[in-house]
Design a protein around this motif. Sequence first.
Motif, PDB file in Angstrom:
ATOM      1  N   VAL A 248       0.870  -1.167   0.000  1.00 40.55           N
ATOM      2  CA  VAL A 248       0.000   0.000   0.000  1.00 40.55           C
ATOM      3  C   VAL A 248       0.911   1.221   0.000  1.00 40.55           C
ATOM      4  O   VAL A 248       1.742   1.369   0.899  1.00 40.55           O
ATOM      5  CB  VAL A 248      -0.926   0.043   1.231  1.00 40.55           C
TER       6      VAL A 248
ATOM      7  N   SER B 126      -5.351  -6.184   6.722  1.00 38.46           N
ATOM      8  CA  SER B 126      -6.398  -5.176   6.806  1.00 38.46           C
ATOM      9  C   SER B 126      -5.923  -3.887   7.477  1.00 38.46           C
ATOM     10  O   SER B 126      -6.283  -2.783   7.061  1.00 38.46           O
ATOM     11  CB  SER B 126      -7.600  -5.741   7.568  1.00 38.46           C
ATOM     12  N   GLN B 127      -5.083  -4.022   8.501  1.00 38.34           N
ATOM     13  CA  GLN B 127      -4.669  -2.831   9.246  1.00 38.34           C
ATOM     14  C   GLN B 127      -3.786  -1.892   8.420  1.00 38.34           C
ATOM     15  O   GLN B 127      -3.612  -0.723   8.772  1.00 38.34           O
ATOM     16  CB  GLN B 127      -3.943  -3.216  10.539  1.00 38.34           C
ATOM     17  N   GLU B 128      -3.229  -2.396   7.306  1.00 33.72           N
ATOM     18  CA  GLU B 128      -2.421  -1.541   6.443  1.00 33.72           C
ATOM     19  C   GLU B 128      -3.259  -0.766   5.433  1.00 33.72           C
ATOM     20  O   GLU B 128      -2.764   0.158   4.787  1.00 33.72           O
ATOM     21  CB  GLU B 128      -1.376  -2.374   5.698  1.00 33.72           C
ATOM     22  N   LEU B 129      -4.512  -1.144   5.281  1.00 34.30           N
ATOM     23  CA  LEU B 129      -5.380  -0.484   4.308  1.00 34.30           C
ATOM     24  C   LEU B 129      -5.869   0.841   4.863  1.00 34.30           C
ATOM     25  O   LEU B 129      -6.301   0.917   6.022  1.00 34.30           O
ATOM     26  CB  LEU B 129      -6.573  -1.369   3.969  1.00 34.30           C
ATOM     27  N   PRO B 130      -5.843   1.917   4.083  1.00 29.67           N
ATOM     28  CA  PRO B 130      -6.367   3.205   4.549  1.00 29.67           C
ATOM     29  C   PRO B 130      -7.831   3.077   4.945  1.00 29.67           C
ATOM     30  O   PRO B 130      -8.615   2.400   4.259  1.00 29.67           O
ATOM     31  CB  PRO B 130      -6.193   4.124   3.341  1.00 29.67           C
ATOM     32  N   GLU B 131      -8.200   3.711   6.013  1.00 27.97           N
ATOM     33  CA  GLU B 131      -9.553   3.569   6.555  1.00 27.97           C
ATOM     34  C   GLU B 131     -10.654   3.838   5.530  1.00 27.97           C
ATOM     35  O   GLU B 131     -11.643   3.090   5.482  1.00 27.97           O
ATOM     36  CB  GLU B 131      -9.710   4.485   7.778  1.00 27.97           C
TER      37      GLU B 131
ATOM     38  N   THR C 287     -10.802  -4.850  -0.953  1.00 31.50           N
ATOM     39  CA  THR C 287     -10.601  -6.294  -1.144  1.00 31.50           C
ATOM     40  C   THR C 287     -11.754  -6.896  -1.934  1.00 31.50           C
ATOM     41  O   THR C 287     -11.536  -7.690  -2.864  1.00 31.50           O
ATOM     42  CB  THR C 287     -10.458  -7.001   0.211  1.00 31.50           C
TER      43      THR C 287
ATOM     44  N   ARG D 225     -10.884   0.557   3.509  1.00 29.17           N
ATOM     45  CA  ARG D 225     -10.639  -0.705   4.207  1.00 29.17           C
ATOM     46  C   ARG D 225     -11.747  -1.715   3.981  1.00 29.17           C
ATOM     47  O   ARG D 225     -11.499  -2.923   3.869  1.00 29.17           O
ATOM     48  CB  ARG D 225     -10.447  -0.430   5.701  1.00 29.17           C
ATOM     49  N   ASN D 226     -12.988  -1.256   3.906  1.00 35.67           N
ATOM     50  CA  ASN D 226     -14.120  -2.174   3.813  1.00 35.67           C
ATOM     51  C   ASN D 226     -14.604  -2.404   2.386  1.00 35.67           C
ATOM     52  O   ASN D 226     -15.655  -3.008   2.190  1.00 35.67           O
ATOM     53  CB  ASN D 226     -15.283  -1.645   4.659  1.00 35.67           C
TER      54      ASN D 226
END
Length: 362
Positions: free
Chosen positions: A128, A159-164, A171, A167-168
């Motif tokens: 990312v 998941s924790q590396e994905l920008p908020e 993927t 994030r949802n």
Amino acid sequence: MTPPGVAYDRRVELQAFENTKAGVKGLVDAGITTIPAMFRHPLESLEGITTPSDNVAVIPTLDLSAARREDAVALVRHAAGTVGFFQVVNHGVPAELMAGMLAGVRRFNEGPAEAKRAAYTRDLARKVRFSSNFDLFQTAAASWRDTLFFGLAPDPPPSQELPEPLRNVVTDYGEAVTKVALCVLELLSESLGLSSDHLREMGCAHSLYVACQYYPPCPEPHLTLGHKRHTDEGFLTVLLPQVLVDRSGAGGTWVDVPYVPGALMINIGDLLQLVSNDQFRSAEHRVLANKSNDTARVSVASFFNTDMSSSTLYRPITNGHNPPIYRSVTAQEFMATFMSIGFDGRLLDYYRLEQDPPTPHV
């Protein structure tokens, strides 16, 4: 801007821009009224826009849910072999998923500067990353855009590396657009007279990289581009660009892609043109700078490719009537050449047989 009497040093301007980690959006937020010299493109690269009325029949549209198989294969064969682009509708990617991706890209770019600075990097090992112009220090003229990049397959980031803001959604979007790519690869395989799983088994969709593009308003859009003319280096891309359609045989005409609600744009990449031995065409395309006074444009480009670390040789598919036009190459070598020339060269020219390859610039 360089003060009067001070010699212009492009490298200094590039580094000062890079050090902000704010991208082009940072320049806009600072209230600039003229674009820095590093973004100014040669006038010849800014010419050649046609009128919308000339575009209607240029880019074909394929309904994936309604077309007969033989009709779909025929349309894909013609589009991939001529303009290199086609649109698909009824492709199975939910409208709310597409809208969620675009909204998330906008929220990230228009959100807290600290979040963007934390993601800003040119470390290609990171799955990312946020930056402006991946070839910023190579290209002769930077483009007016920022990019949030995801390496989603085969090994997605945690998941924790994905920008908020994404994030949802990112993927799920990646999984949905992969199904579209696999469907298109089946049609492309059949259009070459091969089994429907041929290109998939070659690994043409082994990896997925998603580039979320953000094009802020530009105070001088007539002097720059959102993305300079280029081809995509991999096998297949799902996006919504502006394309260069060669109608004359000796040049080309820039055309705007007509908007089809809910459609995804498919285009052929350089590696697929090589493998198809020029039966498919990787067409040049570009994005104009954003002329809006206050609204940014966003888009999402999904790049499908093979395993970049593989030593597998990719060679042209030939028969007795069409000898190879290109030499065999590994994806790793192909990508290394792309990284050395960026968007300032034509990648396939380095692999054509019976000609001396260009010398990569440093």
